[in-house]
Design an enzyme around this catalytic site. Structure first.
Site, PDB file in Angstrom:
ATOM      1  N   ARG A   1      -0.221 -14.521   7.415  1.00 37.82           N
ATOM      2  CA  ARG A   1      -1.201 -13.438   7.634  1.00 37.82           C
ATOM      3  C   ARG A   1      -2.397 -13.967   8.419  1.00 37.82           C
ATOM      4  O   ARG A   1      -2.895 -13.319   9.328  1.00 37.82           O
ATOM      5  CB  ARG A   1      -1.698 -12.874   6.296  1.00 37.82           C
ATOM      6  CG  ARG A   1      -0.756 -11.881   5.657  1.00 37.82           C
ATOM      7  CD  ARG A   1      -1.112 -11.681   4.200  1.00 37.82           C
ATOM      8  NE  ARG A   1      -2.258 -10.807   3.977  1.00 37.82           N
ATOM      9  CZ  ARG A   1      -2.852 -10.669   2.795  1.00 37.82           C
ATOM     10  NH1 ARG A   1      -2.433 -11.350   1.744  1.00 37.82           N
ATOM     11  NH2 ARG A   1      -3.864  -9.843   2.655  1.00 37.82           N
TER      12      ARG A   1
ATOM     13  N   ARG B   1       0.938 -10.901  -6.242  1.00 37.22           N
ATOM     14  CA  ARG B   1       1.434  -9.989  -5.197  1.00 37.22           C
ATOM     15  C   ARG B   1       2.216 -10.806  -4.178  1.00 37.22           C
ATOM     16  O   ARG B   1       1.818 -11.916  -3.842  1.00 37.22           O
ATOM     17  CB  ARG B   1       0.248  -9.331  -4.476  1.00 37.22           C
ATOM     18  CG  ARG B   1      -0.336  -8.135  -5.187  1.00 37.22           C
ATOM     19  CD  ARG B   1      -1.558  -7.634  -4.465  1.00 37.22           C
ATOM     20  NE  ARG B   1      -1.378  -7.639  -3.006  1.00 37.22           N
ATOM     21  CZ  ARG B   1      -2.347  -7.328  -2.130  1.00 37.22           C
ATOM     22  NH1 ARG B   1      -3.555  -7.015  -2.574  1.00 37.22           N
ATOM     23  NH2 ARG B   1      -2.131  -7.338  -0.841  1.00 37.22           N
TER      24      ARG B   1
ATOM     25  N   LYS C   1     -15.426 -11.077   2.351  1.00 39.29           N
ATOM     26  CA  LYS C   1     -16.015  -9.979   3.131  1.00 39.29           C
ATOM     27  C   LYS C   1     -16.204  -8.721   2.275  1.00 39.29           C
ATOM     28  O   LYS C   1     -17.258  -8.087   2.320  1.00 39.29           O
ATOM     29  CB  LYS C   1     -15.092  -9.698   4.312  1.00 39.29           C
ATOM     30  CG  LYS C   1     -15.579  -8.663   5.292  1.00 39.29           C
ATOM     31  CD  LYS C   1     -14.734  -8.704   6.536  1.00 39.29           C
ATOM     32  CE  LYS C   1     -13.266  -8.608   6.220  1.00 39.29           C
ATOM     33  NZ  LYS C   1     -12.616  -7.408   6.649  1.00 39.29           N
TER      34      LYS C   1
ATOM     35  N   ARG D   1      -4.796 -15.779  -6.723  1.00 36.14           N
ATOM     36  CA  ARG D   1      -4.979 -14.460  -7.354  1.00 36.14           C
ATOM     37  C   ARG D   1      -3.753 -14.065  -8.179  1.00 36.14           C
ATOM     38  O   ARG D   1      -2.622 -14.137  -7.689  1.00 36.14           O
ATOM     39  CB  ARG D   1      -5.137 -13.382  -6.274  1.00 36.14           C
ATOM     40  CG  ARG D   1      -6.418 -13.423  -5.491  1.00 36.14           C
ATOM     41  CD  ARG D   1      -6.322 -12.323  -4.468  1.00 36.14           C
ATOM     42  NE  ARG D   1      -7.400 -12.326  -3.516  1.00 36.14           N
ATOM     43  CZ  ARG D   1      -7.372 -11.640  -2.374  1.00 36.14           C
ATOM     44  NH1 ARG D   1      -6.331 -10.906  -2.058  1.00 36.14           N
ATOM     45  NH2 ARG D   1      -8.395 -11.670  -1.555  1.00 36.14           N
TER      46      ARG D   1
ATOM     47  N   ARG E   1     -11.365  -4.494  15.787  1.00 37.32           N
ATOM     48  CA  ARG E   1     -10.590  -5.695  15.496  1.00 37.32           C
ATOM     49  C   ARG E   1      -9.857  -6.253  16.709  1.00 37.32           C
ATOM     50  O   ARG E   1      -9.087  -7.199  16.580  1.00 37.32           O
ATOM     51  CB  ARG E   1      -9.681  -5.523  14.280  1.00 37.32           C
ATOM     52  CG  ARG E   1      -8.504  -4.694  14.358  1.00 37.32           C
ATOM     53  CD  ARG E   1      -7.611  -4.868  13.103  1.00 37.32           C
ATOM     54  NE  ARG E   1      -8.222  -4.434  11.852  1.00 37.32           N
ATOM     55  CZ  ARG E   1      -7.624  -4.424  10.673  1.00 37.32           C
ATOM     56  NH1 ARG E   1      -6.392  -4.841  10.566  1.00 37.32           N
ATOM     57  NH2 ARG E   1      -8.225  -4.007   9.602  1.00 37.32           N
TER      58      ARG E   1
HETATM   59  P1  AMP Z   1      -6.279  -3.031   6.454  1.00 39.86           P
HETATM   60  O1  AMP Z   1      -6.481  -2.423   5.107  1.00 39.86           O
HETATM   61  O2  AMP Z   1      -7.538  -3.440   7.114  1.00 39.86           O
HETATM   62  O3  AMP Z   1      -5.243  -4.112   6.449  1.00 39.86           O
HETATM   63  O4  AMP Z   1      -5.669  -1.866   7.392  1.00 39.86           O
HETATM   64  C1  AMP Z   1      -4.490  -1.174   7.058  1.00 39.86           C
HETATM   65  C2  AMP Z   1      -3.920  -0.458   8.285  1.00 39.86           C
HETATM   66  O5  AMP Z   1      -4.884   0.463   8.811  1.00 39.86           O
HETATM   67  C3  AMP Z   1      -3.574  -1.357   9.461  1.00 39.86           C
HETATM   68  O6  AMP Z   1      -2.302  -1.946   9.318  1.00 39.86           O
HETATM   69  C4  AMP Z   1      -3.621  -0.367  10.619  1.00 39.86           C
HETATM   70  O7  AMP Z   1      -2.466   0.459  10.656  1.00 39.86           O
HETATM   71  C5  AMP Z   1      -4.806   0.517  10.230  1.00 39.86           C
HETATM   72  N1  AMP Z   1      -6.059  -0.056  10.784  1.00 39.86           N
HETATM   73  C6  AMP Z   1      -7.049  -0.677  10.110  1.00 39.86           C
HETATM   74  N2  AMP Z   1      -8.035  -1.058  10.937  1.00 39.86           N
HETATM   75  C7  AMP Z   1      -7.671  -0.659  12.181  1.00 39.86           C
HETATM   76  C8  AMP Z   1      -8.262  -0.770  13.464  1.00 39.86           C
HETATM   77  N3  AMP Z   1      -9.433  -1.368  13.663  1.00 39.86           N
HETATM   78  N4  AMP Z   1      -7.592  -0.249  14.519  1.00 39.86           N
HETATM   79  C9  AMP Z   1      -6.426   0.364  14.353  1.00 39.86           C
HETATM   80  N5  AMP Z   1      -5.790   0.486  13.174  1.00 39.86           N
HETATM   81  C10 AMP Z   1      -6.402  -0.014  12.088  1.00 39.86           C
END
Ligand code: AMP
Length: 233
Positions: free
Chosen positions: A186, A175, A28, A142, A103
């Site tokens: 995950r 990682r 993505k 990775r 999401r």
């Molecule tokens: P990511 O990098 O997409 O894993 O996002 C990191 C963190 O950002 C998540 O664990 C949430 O705390 C916050 N976050 C990202 N996308 C959303 C979303 N659509 N709604 C609410 N919190 C979000």
């Protein structure tokens, strides 16, 4: 792979708001940056936007910090507010690629309503689909150099000597959250809500299901043919 109907002429002038959906390892991020360049529209990734706001110490960043540190979702109102602000910037005048938001179905409904209030909607939902075991293989392969940060992939981009950085000879590391058992966990958390979001848009006929096991440029070509080259003119 299922192709949905091409864009009807009456929506050709609408802003191109795309939603890119895909699990970790589906490609993505790679597609988002290519599409952003090809279509001349920004890539708005929720996690990156929150991290940037935190780094800049803005009120939004301070609000998001606690939730992010606990691994919880930031409240919908704040998240939608952030995206609407990003969409109001001149850079997004022709559209944007949304990544990581919405999401949940709740966020999708709220976003749909907010966009509808200004006469807009999500134009296409692009779902990049890859079987779970292939995702695990991709992510668990990775490796990164802890000294210079060069990334490698055990299968697609291996170092010259196994486990050793080509540039500085340092021992490569994986990682913790890229280990196979962690990747599976995950995916188990990530995939069901993602499928529900795609399902939410299915009835509107705007979803494109793409085979993410194809080469990168084939996936890009499929996406571009779906969204229509007219946006570039
Ligand atoms: P990511 O990098 O997409 O894993 O996002 C990191 C963190 O950002 C998540 O664990 C949430 O705390 C916050 N976050 C990202 N996308 C959303 C979303 N659509 N709604 C609410 N919190 C979000």
């Amino acid at each position: 792979m299922t192709a949905s109907a091409p864009l009807e002429p009456d929506v050709a002038d609408e802003r191109l708001i795309l939603l890119l959906v895909g699990a970790v390892g589906a490609g993505k991020g790679t597609q988002a940056s290519i599409l952003s360049r090809e279509l001349g529209i920004p890539h708005l990734a929720s996690g990156n936007l929150f991290r940037a706001a935190m780094a800049a110490g803005t009120p939004l960043g301070e609000e998001a910090r606690g939730y992010m540190e606990r691994g919880e979702l930031v409240p919908d109102e704040t998240t939608i507010g952030m995206f609407m602000e990003e969409l109001a910037r001149p850079g997004a005048a022709r559209g944007a690629i949304l990544d990581g938001f919405p999401r949940t179905v709740g966020q999708s409904t709220a976003l749909d309503e907010t966009l509808a209030a200004q006469g807009e909607r999500i134009r296409r939902v692009i779902s990049i689909e890859v079987p779970t075991e292939e995702l695990v293989r991709r992510v668990a392969g990775r490796w990164v150099c802890p000294q210079c940060g060069t990334p490698y992939h055990a299968i697609t981009d291996p170092p010259r000597t196994a486990g050793v950085c080509n540039k500085d000879g340092a021992q490569l590391r994986q990682r913790d959250d890229d280990r196979p058992e962690v990747v599976r966990a995950r995916l188990e958390r990530q995939v069901p809500p993602m499928l529900q979001v795609v399902d939410h848009y299915e009835g509107s006929g705007i979803v494109d299901h793409l085979d993410g096991t194809q080469p990168i440029d084939a996936v890009t070509a499929s996406i571009l043919s779906r969204v229509g080259a007219r946006i570039r003119s």
